[in-house]
Design a protein around this motif. Structure first.
Motif, mmCIF file in Angstrom:
data_model
loop_
_atom_site.group_PDB
_atom_site.id
_atom_site.type_symbol
_atom_site.label_atom_id
_atom_site.label_comp_id
_atom_site.label_asym_id
_atom_site.label_seq_id
_atom_site.Cartn_x
_atom_site.Cartn_y
_atom_site.Cartn_z
ATOM 1 N N ASP A 147 -23.474 15.556 24.588
ATOM 2 C CA ASP A 147 -24.867 15.136 24.520
ATOM 3 C C ASP A 147 -25.551 15.082 25.883
ATOM 4 O OD1 ASP A 147 -23.547 13.001 25.532
ATOM 5 O OD2 ASP A 147 -24.305 11.511 24.102
ATOM 6 N N THR A 148 -24.816 15.415 26.972
ATOM 7 C CA THR A 148 -25.445 15.434 28.297
ATOM 8 C C THR A 148 -25.891 16.842 28.689
ATOM 9 O OG1 THR A 148 -23.372 15.803 29.489
ATOM 10 C CG2 THR A 148 -23.991 13.501 29.020
ATOM 11 N N VAL A 149 -25.549 17.829 27.886
ATOM 12 C CA VAL A 149 -25.911 19.207 28.213
ATOM 13 C C VAL A 149 -27.280 19.529 27.615
ATOM 14 C CG1 VAL A 149 -25.239 21.629 28.037
ATOM 15 C CG2 VAL A 149 -23.473 19.865 28.227
ATOM 16 N N LYS A 151 -38.389 21.402 36.311
ATOM 17 C CA LYS A 151 -38.718 20.806 37.605
ATOM 18 C C LYS A 151 -37.750 19.660 37.908
ATOM 19 C CE LYS A 151 -41.654 21.373 40.215
ATOM 20 N NZ LYS A 151 -41.647 22.105 41.509
ATOM 21 N N ALA A 152 -37.465 18.834 36.895
ATOM 22 C CA ALA A 152 -36.535 17.716 37.097
ATOM 23 C C ALA A 152 -35.144 18.218 37.472
ATOM 24 C CB ALA A 152 -36.479 16.857 35.837
ATOM 25 N N LEU A 153 -34.688 19.270 36.795
ATOM 26 C CA LEU A 153 -33.373 19.822 37.125
ATOM 27 C C LEU A 153 -33.352 20.405 38.534
ATOM 28 C CD1 LEU A 153 -32.323 21.615 33.797
ATOM 29 C CD2 LEU A 153 -31.269 19.591 34.820
ATOM 30 N N GLN A 154 -34.411 21.090 38.916
ATOM 31 C CA GLN A 154 -34.470 21.674 40.262
ATOM 32 C C GLN A 154 -34.314 20.589 41.329
ATOM 33 O OE1 GLN A 154 -38.216 23.307 42.037
ATOM 34 N NE2 GLN A 154 -37.149 25.259 41.879
ATOM 35 N N GLU A 155 -34.889 19.436 41.073
ATOM 36 C CA GLU A 155 -34.843 18.347 42.050
ATOM 37 C C GLU A 155 -33.535 17.562 41.991
ATOM 38 O OE1 GLU A 155 -38.308 16.140 41.018
ATOM 39 O OE2 GLU A 155 -39.703 17.600 41.896
ATOM 40 N N GLU A 156 -32.962 17.431 40.788
ATOM 41 C CA GLU A 156 -31.830 16.510 40.622
ATOM 42 C C GLU A 156 -30.493 17.204 40.360
ATOM 43 O OE1 GLU A 156 -33.189 14.108 37.399
ATOM 44 O OE2 GLU A 156 -35.094 13.683 38.423
ATOM 45 N N ALA A 157 -30.519 18.333 39.658
ATOM 46 C CA ALA A 157 -29.285 19.037 39.297
ATOM 47 C C ALA A 157 -29.566 20.536 39.272
ATOM 48 C CB ALA A 157 -28.775 18.560 37.937
ATOM 49 N N PRO A 158 -29.765 21.139 40.456
ATOM 50 C CA PRO A 158 -30.251 22.530 40.509
ATOM 51 C C PRO A 158 -29.294 23.570 39.933
ATOM 52 C CG PRO A 158 -29.641 21.735 42.694
ATOM 53 C CD PRO A 158 -29.615 20.546 41.801
ATOM 54 N N LEU A 159 -28.025 23.183 39.768
ATOM 55 C CA LEU A 159 -27.049 24.081 39.151
ATOM 56 C C LEU A 159 -26.362 23.282 38.050
ATOM 57 C CD1 LEU A 159 -26.105 27.008 39.675
ATOM 58 C CD2 LEU A 159 -24.202 26.059 40.964
ATOM 59 N N THR A 160 -26.698 23.559 36.806
ATOM 60 C CA THR A 160 -26.188 22.737 35.714
ATOM 61 C C THR A 160 -25.941 23.584 34.478
ATOM 62 O OG1 THR A 160 -26.579 20.661 34.515
ATOM 63 C CG2 THR A 160 -28.442 22.138 34.722
ATOM 64 N N LYS A 161 -25.050 23.126 33.621
ATOM 65 C CA LYS A 161 -24.803 23.813 32.354
ATOM 66 C C LYS A 161 -25.940 23.494 31.376
ATOM 67 C CE LYS A 161 -20.609 25.786 32.697
ATOM 68 N NZ LYS A 161 -19.470 25.348 31.878
ATOM 69 N N VAL A 162 -26.312 24.509 30.573
ATOM 70 C CA VAL A 162 -27.274 24.306 29.482
ATOM 71 C C VAL A 162 -26.684 24.892 28.208
ATOM 72 C CG1 VAL A 162 -29.368 24.225 30.894
ATOM 73 C CG2 VAL A 162 -28.495 26.448 30.123
ATOM 74 N N ARG A 163 -27.211 24.451 27.080
ATOM 75 C CA ARG A 163 -26.710 24.949 25.799
ATOM 76 C C ARG A 163 -27.730 25.885 25.166
ATOM 77 N NH1 ARG A 163 -25.447 20.385 23.526
ATOM 78 N NH2 ARG A 163 -23.296 20.474 24.213
ATOM 79 N N LEU A 164 -27.260 27.066 24.758
ATOM 80 C CA LEU A 164 -28.121 28.028 24.065
ATOM 81 C C LEU A 164 -28.035 27.816 22.557
ATOM 82 C CD1 LEU A 164 -27.420 31.291 26.102
ATOM 83 C CD2 LEU A 164 -29.059 29.461 26.554
ATOM 84 N N TRP A 165 -28.855 28.563 21.823
ATOM 85 C CA TRP A 165 -28.954 28.390 20.374
ATOM 86 C C TRP A 165 -27.623 28.577 19.660
ATOM 87 C CZ3 TRP A 165 -27.590 32.473 17.264
ATOM 88 C CH2 TRP A 165 -27.485 33.727 17.887
ATOM 89 N N GLU A 202 -22.607 27.795 26.673
ATOM 90 C CA GLU A 202 -23.095 26.947 27.762
ATOM 91 C C GLU A 202 -23.021 27.664 29.109
ATOM 92 O OE1 GLU A 202 -21.177 23.144 27.672
ATOM 93 O OE2 GLU A 202 -21.913 22.656 25.666
ATOM 94 N N PRO A 203 -23.997 28.522 29.414
ATOM 95 C CA PRO A 203 -24.057 29.151 30.723
ATOM 96 C C PRO A 203 -24.610 28.177 31.773
ATOM 97 C CG PRO A 203 -25.937 29.818 29.426
ATOM 98 C CD PRO A 203 -25.090 28.959 28.531
ATOM 99 N N TRP A 204 -24.516 28.570 33.027
ATOM 100 C CA TRP A 204 -25.111 27.795 34.122
ATOM 101 C C TRP A 204 -26.588 28.158 34.240
ATOM 102 C CZ3 TRP A 204 -22.408 24.132 36.727
ATOM 103 C CH2 TRP A 204 -21.021 24.175 36.652
#
Length: 402
Positions: A6-8, A28-42, A46-48
């Protein structure tokens, strides 16, 4: 420890409807706080997600990063319904990518593109003449933004003028949002069949145009007829909807920033027009779902190790809003030096057609507002429908009057 599910965050992220020209606030929030992070696609993969400008440039220029859609870990298409498909060489790696790309580099060289500027100017003026002679309001997308790139690519490829109407009707169907997959597929087949036929004619009787150049590669045994047709189709499609959306979305952004619009309307300085094009390319984000790649060897970047077989998505819309590179990035400033933007990508896969796109936009932005100085939107911006779910961002319609 792996991240809890649930954090992705999910990608793509929703845009703030009140700020249609800005990237989603979550980016914008990710760029400032976690510029390299995993995300979930449809599909649950979970790519970076890469949000900082410097990291995007570094990865786009890294030979350990693959553009081949068949590479392990390559991020899936944008949705279950749509995606870009494997369009000729742009989704291949070197050396095959370089071999095929070299075959069509010359027509997009700056000198060759500049020689086309008078022809593009005539097309732009003719479309504006038709608008001025017709009823108001008029949909700028249908009357101007969509036909222009199609007519320009006809000029470049060497499509006979008598066939322009056939070409226009089918290319409109290929990019029209209301077209069914069957209609769109039929239009693609029609155009591909047409291009295959013209290439066949150019093999027999070469002329001074791009289709003849591609046909010559068939004669020399460097391409099959099918590969030549696919290449011609790529050149037609790749620059069509992107440029069309840039024209309409850029016009709307300028109408919302009248002080900046006035700079273009009142100038005949080509340097200012050129600067305006670069800033609009930076400020807007037509390819808004990211450049997708797969990593073939471990890469350490931004304090993180991206493993071989991981997918990465580089979202140029937030890279171009990186305050480390572009101060006050959310402000449209046509006098800004924005030439370092990544709207066309970076590295060996940067957009082949960027000289043509730049020249088209320079002619458009340098002509439309001077010829129609009282141009205005014929509806409230709240009523404009934006292409939030489309592969290419823009507006579906833009009613204008003067």
């Amino acid at each position: 420890m792996p991240e809890a599910p649930d954090t992705v965050p999910e990608f793509p992220m929703p845009r703030d409807a009140r700020c249609p020209f800005d990237p989603p606030p979550a980016l914008k929030a990710l760029q400032e706080e976690a510029p390299l992070t995993k995300v979930r696609l449809w599909d649950g993969s979970e790519p970076w997600l890469v949000t900082r400008y410097a990291d995007q440039r570094a990865l786009l220029g890294d030979p350990r990063v693959s553009a081949d859609t068949d590479s392990p870990g390559y991020p899936t298409k944008a949705s279950p319904e749509g995606g870009e498909g494997k369009l000729s060489f742009i989704m291949m790696d070197d050396p095959e990518h370089a071999r095929l790309r070299r075959m069509v580099t010359a027509p997009f060289a700056i000198k060759r593109v500049e020689a086309m500027r008078p022809a593009v100017q005539r097309i732009v003026d003719s479309l504006i003449d038709d608008m001025l002679a017709g009823p108001q309001p008029v949909d700028l997308v249908e009357a101007f933004a969509l036909p222009l790139p199609s007519l320009v690519i006809c000029e470049l490829l060497g499509v006979p003028y008598a066939d322009h109407e056939f070409f226009q009707e089918n290319t409109k169907t290929m990019v029209r949002r209301t077209a069914t997959p069957e209609q769109r597929g039929a239009a693609v087949r029609e155009v591909a069949g047409y291009l295959a036929g013209v290439i066949g004619k150019r093999i027999a009787e070469p002329q001074d145009d791009l289709l003849s150049s591609i046909a010559g590669r068939v004669t020399a045994g460097e391409l099959t007829h099918q590969e030549a047709t696919e290449m011609a189709l790529l050149l037609l499609i790749a620059g069509h909807e992107t440029t069309a959306n840039m024209i309409a979305l850029g016009t709307l952004a300028l109408l919302q920033n009248p002080d900046q619009l006035a700079l273009l309307r009142d100038t005949d300085d080509p340097k200012l027009v050129s600067s305006a094009v670069e800033e609009l390319l930076r400020y807007l984000h037509i390819t808004h779902l990211g450049r997708r790649r797969a990593v073939t060897e471990d890469i350490e970047i931004g304090g993180q190790v991206i493993k071989a077989g991981d997918g990465i998505i580089m979202v140029n819309e937030i890279g171009n809003r990186d305050a480390e590179v572009f101060p006050d990035p959310d402000r449209l400033d046509l006098r800004r030096d924005a030439r370092r933007h990544v709207a066309f990508g970076f590295g060996v896969h940067q957009c082949l057609g960027q000289p043509l796109a730049r020249m088209e936009l320079q002619v458009v932005y340098g002509t439309l507002y001077r010829r129609i100085p009282t141009l205005k939107a014929a509806c409230a911006i709240e009523d404009v429908k934006f292409k939030n779910d489309a592969f290419v961002y823009g507006v579906h319609e833009l009613p204008v009057a003067w």
